[in-house]
Design an enzyme around this catalytic site. Structure first.
Site, PDB file in Angstrom:
ATOM      1  N   ARG A   1       0.798  -1.063  -0.106  1.00 10.76           N
ATOM      2  CA  ARG A   1       0.154   0.063   0.010  1.00 10.76           C
ATOM      3  C   ARG A   1       0.838   1.292   0.159  1.00 10.76           C
ATOM      4  O   ARG A   1       1.938   1.374   0.728  1.00 10.76           O
ATOM      5  CB  ARG A   1      -0.935  -0.013   1.113  1.00 10.76           C
ATOM      6  CG  ARG A   1      -2.108  -0.987   1.020  1.00 10.76           C
ATOM      7  CD  ARG A   1      -3.141  -0.599  -0.010  1.00 10.76           C
ATOM      8  NE  ARG A   1      -4.136  -1.343   0.161  1.00 10.76           N
ATOM      9  CZ  ARG A   1      -4.334  -2.416  -0.881  1.00 10.76           C
ATOM     10  NH1 ARG A   1      -3.393  -2.807  -1.642  1.00 10.76           N
ATOM     11  NH2 ARG A   1      -5.478  -3.215  -0.880  1.00 10.76           N
TER      12      ARG A   1
ATOM     13  N   GLU B   1      -2.979   8.087  -4.684  1.00  8.31           N
ATOM     14  CA  GLU B   1      -3.069   7.044  -5.604  1.00  8.31           C
ATOM     15  C   GLU B   1      -4.383   7.383  -6.415  1.00  8.31           C
ATOM     16  O   GLU B   1      -5.369   7.607  -5.897  1.00  8.31           O
ATOM     17  CB  GLU B   1      -3.134   5.706  -5.091  1.00  8.31           C
ATOM     18  CG  GLU B   1      -2.822   4.594  -6.187  1.00  8.31           C
ATOM     19  CD  GLU B   1      -2.664   3.230  -5.632  1.00  8.31           C
ATOM     20  OE1 GLU B   1      -3.423   2.510  -5.682  1.00  8.31           O
ATOM     21  OE2 GLU B   1      -1.573   2.819  -5.129  1.00  8.31           O
TER      22      GLU B   1
ATOM     23  N   HIS C   1      -0.711   0.572 -10.103  1.00  6.62           N
ATOM     24  CA  HIS C   1      -1.436  -0.453  -9.006  1.00  6.62           C
ATOM     25  C   HIS C   1      -1.900  -1.794  -9.700  1.00  6.62           C
ATOM     26  O   HIS C   1      -3.241  -1.931  -9.712  1.00  6.62           O
ATOM     27  CB  HIS C   1      -2.377   0.104  -8.184  1.00  6.62           C
ATOM     28  CG  HIS C   1      -2.872  -0.466  -6.719  1.00  6.62           C
ATOM     29  ND1 HIS C   1      -3.188  -0.286  -5.811  1.00  6.62           N
ATOM     30  CD2 HIS C   1      -2.594  -2.036  -6.709  1.00  6.62           C
ATOM     31  CE1 HIS C   1      -3.591  -0.963  -4.842  1.00  6.62           C
ATOM     32  NE2 HIS C   1      -3.331  -2.306  -5.334  1.00  6.62           N
TER      33      HIS C   1
HETATM   34  C1  DGY Z   1      -5.974  -5.951  -3.368  1.00 15.41           C
HETATM   35  O1  DGY Z   1      -6.717  -6.806  -3.503  1.00 15.41           O
HETATM   36  O2  DGY Z   1      -5.759  -5.540  -1.934  1.00 15.41           O
HETATM   37  C2  DGY Z   1      -4.557  -5.671  -4.151  1.00 15.41           C
HETATM   38  O3  DGY Z   1      -3.933  -4.762  -3.741  1.00 15.41           O
HETATM   39  C3  DGY Z   1      -5.200  -5.411  -5.500  1.00 15.41           C
HETATM   40  O4  DGY Z   1      -4.344  -5.456  -6.573  1.00 15.41           O
END
Ligand code: DGY
Length: 327
Positions: free
Chosen positions: A240, A269, A288
């Protein structure tokens, strides 16, 4: 006789065929593409919906929940849950569904992709070749570190961290890790060693983040953390964005406190196109896409549908983030 269907808000479109199991029971109200968060025009539907399918780019907060008094279930199309105010959902006895487990390999593969691309400067080298600047075979340009024998530090040895460690081991890397719980099985099979966070920072040649975002991991990579890292080290983040202090990273990369970074996630983001991090040659930023394989995304959709139908019918969600709603 008209068949009663549940009304469900899907905040952004996904391929219809991924949702085909919902056809008999659910009428979907679908939000727009290319937009972060719950679109303003969707707010008027909140009072009438029975369920919500959200994405990690949507902030599902207490205000949204307050405006949706009939909601029986919220399904996050993600393994992570940090975009949802889980306490507010639990307070209203709303179960929240997630999609754990099915994106482990996809995210671990992408992590190794970033390790290789950043370490061997693949993107810059390809742009150089494409632009016509490539004139000869260069003996001393585009050099990276050999991965065999290098130290991979895994911050957060959960499912994805372990999957990355296995891949790194196959590349001949030495794995060290931090984890809330020791992983003795990986000490044996991968020779992985559990260390303290400071040692992870000081020792890793490549430091890869895999912990969930929590108050403890929020901005864990701050100016002090970068100071402890090797000047040759590479930071990889496929977890993250908020685990890294973006400004501190910018100065660590600009001042060559660390060598490079590969980010699949950023804070904020998306990172605005004008952000100075994009100008740094030693920073590679992806939008991402860790879980972006056909298999992973279809599996996430299938789990989301299972969660949704269970929640709408008043049954327990098979993949629930706040099981305390059932006690
Ligand atoms: C999630 O599902 O938490 C991922 O970051 C998606 O790519």
């Amino acid at each position: 006789m008209a068949i009663h269907k549940f009304k469900v808000l899907l905040t952004h479109p996904i391929p219809e065929q991924w949702l085909s199991t919902l056809n008999n029971d659910v009428k979907l109200i679908i939000g727009p593409d290319e937009m972060m968060g719950l679109a303003p025009e969707l707010y008027k539907y909140l009072p009438e919906v029975d369920g919500l399918i959200s994405f990690l780019c949507d902030r599902i907060n207490a205000e949204i929940i307050h405006h949706a008094p009939n909601i029986r279930v919220i399904c996050n199309f993600a393994a992570g849950i940090d975009n949802i105010d889980l306490l507010a959902c639990t307070a209203q006895k709303i179960p929240v569904g997630i999609t754990p487990g099915v994106l482990t390999d996809a995210t671990a593969d992408l992590t190794m992709g970033l390790v290789l691309a950043v370490n061997r400067q693949l993107v810059q080298a390809a742009a150089n070749a494409r632009s016509g600047k490539w004139k000869m075979w260069y003996a001393s340009r585009w050099l990276g570190m050999g991965l065999s024998g290098a130290i991979l530090g895994v911050f957060g040895m959960g499912k994805i961290g372990c999957a990355v460690a296995k891949r790194a081991h196959a590349f001949g890397m030495n794995v060290i890790y931090t984890s809330r719980t020791p992983k003795p099985e990986y000490e044996i099979t991968l020779n992985a060693r559990q260390v303290a966070f400071q040692e992870l920072l000081k020792t890793s040649d490549i430091l890869s983040l895999h912990a969930p975002l929590t108050p403890e991991t929020n901005k864990i990579m701050d100016a002090n953390a970068f100071k402890l890292m090797k000047p040759t080290a590479i930071l990889i983040n496929t977890a993250r964005g908020a685990e890294v202090d973006t400004e501190a990273l910018f100065s660590a990369l600009s001042n060559r406190q660390i060598a490079a970074a590969g980010l699949d996630v950023t804070d904020p983001e998306p990172l605005p196109a004008s952000h100075p991090l994009y100008e740094l040659p030693n920073c590679l930023i992806l939008p991402h896409l860790g879980s972006a394989t056909v298999g992973a995304r279809k599996a996430m959709a299938a789990m989301t549908c299972e969660n949704l139908l269970a929640g709408l019918r008043g049954e327990k969600l098979p993949y629930c983030a706040n099981t305390e709603v059932y006690v």
